[in-house]
Design an enzyme around this catalytic site. Structure first.
Site, PDB file in Angstrom:
ATOM      1  N   GLU A 257       1.221  -1.489   0.039  1.00 16.20           N
ATOM      2  CA  GLU A 257      -0.105  -0.366  -0.106  1.00 16.20           C
ATOM      3  C   GLU A 257       1.150   1.577  -0.140  1.00 16.20           C
ATOM      4  O   GLU A 257       1.915   1.340   0.738  1.00 16.20           O
ATOM      5  CB  GLU A 257      -1.132   0.138   1.324  1.00 16.20           C
TER       6      GLU A 257
ATOM      7  N   ASP B 153      -7.438   3.168  -7.958  1.00 22.81           N
ATOM      8  CA  ASP B 153      -8.105   5.393  -8.335  1.00 22.81           C
ATOM      9  C   ASP B 153      -7.635   5.008  -9.642  1.00 22.81           C
ATOM     10  O   ASP B 153      -7.493   4.873 -10.815  1.00 22.81           O
ATOM     11  CB  ASP B 153      -6.757   5.892  -8.067  1.00 22.81           C
TER      12      ASP B 153
HETATM   13  C1  LIG Z   1      -9.628   3.699  -4.324  1.00 23.81           C
HETATM   14  S1  LIG Z   1      -7.841   2.545  -3.084  1.00 23.81           S
HETATM   15  C2  LIG Z   1      -8.750   1.485  -3.081  1.00 23.81           C
HETATM   16  C3  LIG Z   1      -9.004   0.188  -2.244  1.00 23.81           C
HETATM   17  C4  LIG Z   1      -9.541  -1.197  -1.621  1.00 23.81           C
HETATM   18  N1  LIG Z   1      -8.346  -1.604  -2.298  1.00 23.81           N
HETATM   19  C5  LIG Z   1     -10.893  -1.115  -1.257  1.00 23.81           C
HETATM   20  O1  LIG Z   1     -10.834  -1.654  -2.716  1.00 23.81           O
HETATM   21  O2  LIG Z   1     -11.400  -0.516  -0.989  1.00 23.81           O
HETATM   22  C6  LIG Z   1      -7.241   3.100  -3.626  1.00 23.81           C
HETATM   23  C7  LIG Z   1      -6.537   1.935  -2.877  1.00 23.81           C
HETATM   24  O3  LIG Z   1      -4.710   1.788  -3.429  1.00 23.81           O
HETATM   25  C8  LIG Z   1      -3.429   3.033  -2.968  1.00 23.81           C
HETATM   26  N2  LIG Z   1      -2.857   3.278  -3.952  1.00 23.81           N
HETATM   27  C9  LIG Z   1      -2.805   3.638  -4.634  1.00 23.81           C
HETATM   28  N3  LIG Z   1      -1.498   3.673  -6.063  1.00 23.81           N
HETATM   29  C10 LIG Z   1      -0.630   2.662  -6.208  1.00 23.81           C
HETATM   30  C11 LIG Z   1       0.273   2.094  -5.812  1.00 23.81           C
HETATM   31  N4  LIG Z   1       1.274   2.271  -6.759  1.00 23.81           N
HETATM   32  N5  LIG Z   1       0.981   0.905  -4.861  1.00 23.81           N
HETATM   33  C12 LIG Z   1       0.509   0.344  -4.222  1.00 23.81           C
HETATM   34  N6  LIG Z   1      -0.719   0.907  -3.669  1.00 23.81           N
HETATM   35  C13 LIG Z   1      -1.309   2.407  -4.266  1.00 23.81           C
HETATM   36  C14 LIG Z   1      -4.266   4.271  -2.335  1.00 23.81           C
HETATM   37  O4  LIG Z   1      -3.582   4.692  -1.361  1.00 23.81           O
HETATM   38  C15 LIG Z   1      -5.957   3.603  -2.076  1.00 23.81           C
HETATM   39  O5  LIG Z   1      -5.474   2.625  -0.619  1.00 23.81           O
END
Ligand SMILES: C[S@@+](CC[C@H](N)C(=O)[O-])C[C@H]1O[C@@H](n2cnc3c(N)ncnc32)[C@H](O)[C@@H]1O
Length: 218
Positions: free
Chosen positions: A72, A122
């Site tokens: 994360e 995202d």
């Molecule tokens: C929209 S949230 C979805 C969280 C979770 N997977 C859910 O479905 O409830 C996207 C998550 O991806 C993380 N994130 C964004 N870019 C990332 C990356 N390059 N590597 C790891 N995590 C990432 C963000 O910090 C965020 O916690």
């Protein structure tokens, strides 16, 4: 009033750094917490972008003989998840703070992963931000190379334009095949645990898209 992040970890700290993994390797980092039959390789599952983290905890609980790794980008999310796990959670889960793309490239050997989960990445809806999207051809190629034969990449999104992009990128990866074919994706996956975002989007009536792409044998 601003809410402060509690920085103490009230129990075993299941976070591992890139350096820990490179120095010790996953089998040593899961020793004592994951039982592997003698001579068998450690089975590994990766979740990229675990957010609030409840999905990874349920996955780990459902398969105690499999080593689970959550990567994360948000320090805050990693910290909160580490605190939650320290208070009592599955021990077959480790947390890495960093970018999923870097973790894949540096911490996982080719053919070493049973499954990779990317739930509700995202969407970055503005065109000038599209290059920030997590699901891109190089990331999918890196996942495909690191999946064991028959291993599966699971992806989900609620965002319709991102769904078209994800679908095109997955379909173009020669090492993967669509496990839901002839459907391009499913709007419901029976028995699937919902993530935090998924619950929110469902409550708003948003259409959901789920993919499962399997590593080909050839
Ligand atoms: C929209 S949230 C979805 C969280 C979770 N997977 C859910 O479905 O409830 C996207 C998550 O991806 C993380 N994130 C964004 N870019 C990332 C990356 N390059 N590597 C790891 N995590 C990432 C963000 O910090 C965020 O916690």
């Amino acid at each position: 009033m601003t809410r402060r992040l509690k920085l103490d970890i009230p129990g075993p700290d299941l976070r591992v750094s890139f350096d820990d993994v490179k120095a010790k390797g996953w089998p040593a980092l899961f020793a004592g917490d994951v039982e592997t039959p003698a001579g068998a390789p450690l089975r590994l599952v990766l979740e990229i972008g675990f957010g609030r983290g409840e999905f990874g905890i349920e996955l780990a609980r459902a398969a105690p003989d499999v080593a689970h790794v959550g990567v994360e980008l948000s320090f805050r999310r990693v910290h909160k998840q580490a605190r939650r796990l320290a208070k009592g959670g599955p021990r077959n889960l480790r947390l890495v703070h960093g970018r999923g793309e870097m973790a894949l490239a540096e911490l996982f050997a080719p053919g070493s992963l049973d499954a990779v989960w990317i739930n509700f990445p995202d969407p970055w809806p503005k065109k000038r931000h599209h290059r920030r999207r997590l699901v891109q051809a190089p990331l999918v190629a890196a996942v495909a190379e690191r999946l064991a034969r028959g291993g599966v990449l699971h992806v989900a999104t609620d965002d319709a334009p991102y769904a078209e992009h994800i679908d095109a990128v997955l379909a173009a990866e020669p090492l993967l095949e669509n496990a839901y074919a002839p459907a391009r994706w499913l709007a419901e996956v029976p028995g699937r645990m919902p993530t935090a975002y998924e619950r929110e989007w469902r409550a708003l009536g948003r259409g959901l898209h789920f993919w499962a792409y399997r590593r080909r044998h050839a």
